[in-house]
Design an enzyme around this catalytic site. Structure first.
Site, mmCIF file in Angstrom:
data_model
loop_
_atom_site.group_PDB
_atom_site.id
_atom_site.type_symbol
_atom_site.label_atom_id
_atom_site.label_comp_id
_atom_site.label_asym_id
_atom_site.label_seq_id
_atom_site.Cartn_x
_atom_site.Cartn_y
_atom_site.Cartn_z
ATOM 1 N N GLU A 127 0.864 -1.188 0.000
ATOM 2 C CA GLU A 127 0.000 0.000 0.000
ATOM 3 C C GLU A 127 0.900 1.237 0.000
ATOM 4 O OE1 GLU A 127 -2.761 -0.303 3.248
ATOM 5 O OE2 GLU A 127 -3.575 -2.183 2.464
ATOM 6 N N GLY A 131 4.878 -0.970 2.967
ATOM 7 C CA GLY A 131 5.668 -1.771 2.042
ATOM 8 C C GLY A 131 6.364 -2.869 2.821
ATOM 9 N N SER A 132 7.597 -2.562 3.291
ATOM 10 C CA SER A 132 8.323 -3.556 4.093
ATOM 11 C C SER A 132 7.547 -3.898 5.365
ATOM 12 C CB SER A 132 9.700 -2.991 4.476
ATOM 13 O OG SER A 132 10.413 -2.624 3.327
ATOM 14 N N HIS A 338 31.307 -3.331 -21.894
ATOM 15 C CA HIS A 338 30.876 -2.781 -23.194
ATOM 16 C C HIS A 338 31.362 -1.350 -23.427
ATOM 17 C CE1 HIS A 338 28.174 -6.229 -23.443
ATOM 18 N NE2 HIS A 338 27.836 -5.868 -24.652
ATOM 19 N N GLY A 339 31.967 -0.726 -22.407
ATOM 20 C CA GLY A 339 32.394 0.663 -22.577
ATOM 21 C C GLY A 339 31.203 1.543 -22.939
ATOM 22 N N GLY A 340 31.422 2.518 -23.834
ATOM 23 C CA GLY A 340 30.359 3.453 -24.219
ATOM 24 C C GLY A 340 29.143 2.760 -24.815
ATOM 25 N N GLU A 363 9.221 -8.168 -3.580
ATOM 26 C CA GLU A 363 9.078 -9.381 -2.750
ATOM 27 C C GLU A 363 10.044 -9.344 -1.565
ATOM 28 O OE1 GLU A 363 8.038 -13.053 -4.521
ATOM 29 O OE2 GLU A 363 7.031 -12.086 -6.201
ATOM 30 N N THR A 365 12.776 -6.197 0.180
ATOM 31 C CA THR A 365 14.068 -5.599 -0.190
ATOM 32 C C THR A 365 15.213 -6.444 0.396
ATOM 33 O OG1 THR A 365 14.121 -4.286 1.822
ATOM 34 C CG2 THR A 365 13.065 -3.261 -0.080
ATOM 35 N N SER A 366 16.432 -6.127 -0.022
ATOM 36 C CA SER A 366 17.585 -6.857 0.541
ATOM 37 C C SER A 366 17.649 -6.676 2.051
ATOM 38 C CB SER A 366 18.883 -6.363 -0.102
ATOM 39 O OG SER A 366 18.971 -6.838 -1.424
HETATM 40 C C1 FAD Z 1 8.079 -3.254 -10.335
HETATM 41 C C2 FAD Z 1 7.436 -3.545 -9.007
HETATM 42 C C3 FAD Z 1 6.460 -4.527 -8.943
HETATM 43 C C4 FAD Z 1 5.829 -4.791 -7.711
HETATM 44 N N1 FAD Z 1 4.814 -5.723 -7.677
HETATM 45 C C5 FAD Z 1 4.095 -5.874 -6.529
HETATM 46 C C6 FAD Z 1 2.928 -6.716 -6.500
HETATM 47 O O1 FAD Z 1 2.554 -7.351 -7.500
HETATM 48 N N2 FAD Z 1 2.219 -6.793 -5.347
HETATM 49 C C7 FAD Z 1 2.576 -6.119 -4.229
HETATM 50 O O2 FAD Z 1 1.889 -6.253 -3.213
HETATM 51 N N3 FAD Z 1 3.687 -5.321 -4.208
HETATM 52 C C8 FAD Z 1 4.443 -5.184 -5.337
HETATM 53 N N4 FAD Z 1 5.550 -4.345 -5.349
HETATM 54 C C9 FAD Z 1 5.907 -3.612 -4.154
HETATM 55 C C10 FAD Z 1 7.194 -4.085 -3.508
HETATM 56 O O3 FAD Z 1 7.045 -5.363 -2.961
HETATM 57 C C11 FAD Z 1 7.594 -3.014 -2.479
HETATM 58 O O4 FAD Z 1 8.028 -1.886 -3.221
HETATM 59 C C12 FAD Z 1 8.680 -3.476 -1.536
HETATM 60 O O5 FAD Z 1 8.202 -4.479 -0.674
HETATM 61 C C13 FAD Z 1 9.261 -2.318 -0.694
HETATM 62 O O6 FAD Z 1 8.255 -1.553 -0.130
HETATM 63 P P1 FAD Z 1 8.294 0.042 -0.289
HETATM 64 O O7 FAD Z 1 8.450 0.330 -1.724
HETATM 65 O O8 FAD Z 1 7.092 0.584 0.402
HETATM 66 O O9 FAD Z 1 9.602 0.494 0.446
HETATM 67 P P2 FAD Z 1 9.770 0.815 2.026
HETATM 68 O O10 FAD Z 1 9.258 -0.311 2.822
HETATM 69 O O11 FAD Z 1 9.247 2.169 2.286
HETATM 70 O O12 FAD Z 1 11.347 0.825 2.135
HETATM 71 C C14 FAD Z 1 12.159 1.940 1.746
HETATM 72 C C15 FAD Z 1 13.605 1.614 2.114
HETATM 73 O O13 FAD Z 1 13.717 1.477 3.538
HETATM 74 C C16 FAD Z 1 14.263 0.227 3.874
HETATM 75 N N5 FAD Z 1 13.683 -0.264 5.116
HETATM 76 C C17 FAD Z 1 12.371 -0.299 5.484
HETATM 77 N N6 FAD Z 1 12.237 -0.809 6.713
HETATM 78 C C18 FAD Z 1 13.487 -1.115 7.138
HETATM 79 C C19 FAD Z 1 14.012 -1.675 8.346
HETATM 80 N N7 FAD Z 1 13.226 -2.058 9.351
HETATM 81 N N8 FAD Z 1 15.342 -1.844 8.445
HETATM 82 C C20 FAD Z 1 16.157 -1.472 7.423
HETATM 83 N N9 FAD Z 1 15.728 -0.941 6.259
HETATM 84 C C21 FAD Z 1 14.404 -0.772 6.131
HETATM 85 C C22 FAD Z 1 13.900 -0.684 2.693
HETATM 86 O O14 FAD Z 1 14.762 -1.804 2.622
HETATM 87 C C23 FAD Z 1 14.068 0.271 1.524
HETATM 88 O O15 FAD Z 1 15.418 0.362 1.174
HETATM 89 C C24 FAD Z 1 6.217 -4.097 -6.556
HETATM 90 C C25 FAD Z 1 7.227 -3.119 -6.637
HETATM 91 C C26 FAD Z 1 7.828 -2.830 -7.835
HETATM 92 C C27 FAD Z 1 8.872 -1.753 -7.889
#
Ligand code: FAD
Length: 386
Positions: A127, A131-132, A338-340, A363, A365-366
Site C-alpha cells: 500500500e 511496504g516492508s 561494453h564501454g560506451g 518481494e 528488499t535486501s
Molecule cells: C516493479 C514492481 C512490482 C511490484 N509488484 C508488486 C505486486 O505485484 N504486489 C505487491 O503487493 N507489491 C508489489 N511491489 C511492491 C514491492 O514489494 C515493495 O516496493 C517493496 O516491498 C518495498 O516496499 P516500499 O516500496 O514501500 O519500500 P519501504 O518499505 O518504504 O522501504 C524503503 C527503504 O527502507 C528500507 N527499510 C524499510 N524498513 C526497514 C528496516 N526495518 N530496516 C532497514 N531498512 C528498512 C527498505 O529496505 C528500503 O530500502 C512491486 C514493486 C515494484 C517496484
C-alpha cells in the site's frame, strides 16, 4: 549428494529455452521501448502449460516440482525479464497460496482458468503507506451477508489491469495489527476495483504495474484463504516460496548480461587484441562467472529444500538476497565491459542493467531479507550445516 537434473527438469529447461530464444528474445527490446504488455505471448505461455506450473494436476495445473518452475523462470528472464515477472506472479504469489490455503470449493472454481492461462493472477499486498512493514496495512474488510467488502489503496500491483484474480490482504481493524489481517481471493473484474494508469518504470517496462483502489470490492465469504486473522501467515508462507522465483529471475538476467559481456569481450579489440585478453577484463568476467554459479546452486538447493520438511524462510531469503545482489553487480560489470556501447539502447546490456535493479527491491528488499535471516539466526541453536 546428486547434482543431476531429473528428466522432467531437463525437458522443461530445454523446452523453455527454445521458446524463449525463438519467441521472447527477438522482441524484448522493442517491447521494452514501447512499454507494451505482450498478451499474445502470455496466451502461448498458457498453451505450453507454463502459467500453472506449481498448481496440482487435479486443478488443471502441471503439478511440477519447484526446481522445474525455477528453471522455467530463469530461462524466460534470460530472454525477457518483464515476461518472467508476470509468469512468476500468476504461478507463485497467486496460485500457490490458493492451492495451499484455499477451500476445496474455491480451488475448484478459481484454479483451473488460472492454470490454463485463460486468466492471469497477481497479489495485492503493498500500500502507499505499507511496504516492508506489511502489518501496518490499512485496506479494510467488513462482512455484509455472504460477502466481504474490501476498501483501501494498493500500490505497485504487478499485472493490475491485465490479470483477473488477485490474492489480497486486508484488515478487519487496523488497531489489531498483524492479528487483524486476513487474505482473500478477489475477482478484479468488478466496478469496485479501480486500476490507475500504469507506473512509468525504470525497467521491466513491458510488465504492467499500477496502483489500485478498492471501493467496497466484493469477495464471497468462501474466498478467504486460511482462517480469519491468518492473512500474515498466508502472505509470509507465500513469500518464502515465491522469493525463489525472484532469485531465478535475477539469475536469468545476470546470465544474459554475462553472455553479452563474453561475446563482446571476445570480439572488441583495443590495444591490438580482444579486450578479453586484457587481464582486468578477464578478471571481471571470471568474477561474474564464479558469482553466478554460486548464486545458482544456492537457489537450486533452496528449491530442493522447499519440498522437504523444515522452515524455508532463512534459505529462501539467502537465495533471494545473494542472487539479486549478484545480478546487480553482474549487470553493472557487463555494462562496463561494453564501454560506451553499454550505455546505448542498441545493446541488450542497457535493458538488462535497468531490469535487474528491482530484484533487490520487490518481494522484500535486501534489507528485509537480512531481517528474515537475522531473525532465523536468533532462533537457531547452531549454524553448522545439517
Ligand atoms: C516493479 C514492481 C512490482 C511490484 N509488484 C508488486 C505486486 O505485484 N504486489 C505487491 O503487493 N507489491 C508489489 N511491489 C511492491 C514491492 O514489494 C515493495 O516496493 C517493496 O516491498 C518495498 O516496499 P516500499 O516500496 O514501500 O519500500 P519501504 O518499505 O518504504 O522501504 C524503503 C527503504 O527502507 C528500507 N527499510 C524499510 N524498513 C526497514 C528496516 N526495518 N530496516 C532497514 N531498512 C528498512 C527498505 O529496505 C528500503 O530500502 C512491486 C514493486 C515494484 C517496484
Amino acid at each position: 549428494m546428486d547434482f543431476e537434473f531429473s528428466e522432467q527438469q531437463r525437458m522443461v529447461r530445454d523446452m523453455v529455452r527454445a521458446f524463449a530464444s525463438e519467441r521472447l528474445r527477438p522482441g524484448a527490446s522493442a517491447r521494452d521501448e514501447k512499454g507494451e504488455f505482450p498478451a499474445d505471448i502470455f496466451r502461448e505461455l498458457g498453451e505450453l502449460g507454463l502459467l500453472g506450473m506449481l498448481t496440482p494436476e487435479s486443478y488443471g495445473g502441471a503439478g511440477m516440482d519447484a526446481l522445474s518452475y525455477l528453471l522455467a523462470i530463469e530461462e524466460i528472464a534470460r530472454a525477457d525479464a518483464s515476461v518472467a515477472v508476470g509468469v512468476s506472479v500468476t504461478n507463485s504469489v497467486c496460485q500457490w497460496p490458493i492451492a495451499r490455503f484455499g477451500s476445496e470449493t474455491l480451488k475448484r472454481s478459481v484454479l483451473p482458468p488460472l492454470a490454463r492461462g485463460d486468466v492471469l493472477g497477481g497479489i495485492m499486498l503493498t500500500e502507499p503507506g505499507a511496504g516492508s512493514d506489511l502489518a501496518s496495512l490499512r485496506t479494510t474488510y467488513r462482512v455484509e451477508g455472504d460477502r466481504f467488502l474490501l476498501s483501501g489503496s494498493k500500490a505497485w500491483i504487478t499485472s493490475a489491469g491485465v490479470a483477473a484474480t488477485f490474492v489480497v490482504l486486508a484488515t478487519r481493524d487496523a488497531s489489531l495489527g498483524a492479528k487483524g489481517i486476513s487474505a482473500f481471493v478477489l475477482d478484479a473484474r468488478q466496478p469496485g476495483v479501480v486500476v490507475h494508469p500504469p507506473e512509468r518504470k525504470m525497467g521491466l517496462r513491458s510488465s504492467v504495474t499500477a496502483a489500485v483502489t478498492l471501493e467496497d470490492a466484493e469477495v464471497p465469504t468462501t474466498a478467504m484463504l486460511g482462517s480469519e486473522g491468518e492473512g500474515m501467515k498466508v502472505a509470509l508462507a507465500t513469500l518464502d516460496h515465491s522469493r525463489l522465483g525472484i532469485a531465478a529471475q535475477a539469475l536469468g538476467i545476470a546470465q544474459a548480461a554475462f553472455d553479452e559481456a563474453i561475446t563482446y569481450a571476445k570480439q572488441r579489440e583495443q590495444f591490438g587484441k580482444p579486450i578479453i585478453e586484457h587481464q582486468a577484463v578477464g578478471f571481471r568476467l571470471a568474477d561474474m562467472d564464479a558469482e553466478l554459479e554460486a548464486s545458482r546452486w544456492l537457489t537450486y538447493r533452496a528449491a530442493w529444500l522447499s519440498e522437504r520438511p523444515g522452515r524455508l524462510s532463512r534459505t529462501s531469503a539467502q537465495a533471494k538476497l545473494v542472487a539479486s545482489e549478484m545480478a546487480n553487480r553482474v549487470v553493472a560489470l557487463a555494462v562496463q565491459v561494453h564501454g560506451g556501447y553499454g550505455f546505448s539502447r542498441e545493446f541488450a546490456v542497457e535493458r538488462l542493467y535497468r531490469d535487474a535493479r528491482v530484484t533487490t527491491i520487490y518481494e522484500g528488499t535486501s534489507e528485509v531479507q537480512r531481517m528474515v535471516i537475522a531473525r532465523a539466526l536468533r532462533d537457531l541453536e547452531t549454524t553448522a550445516p545439517a
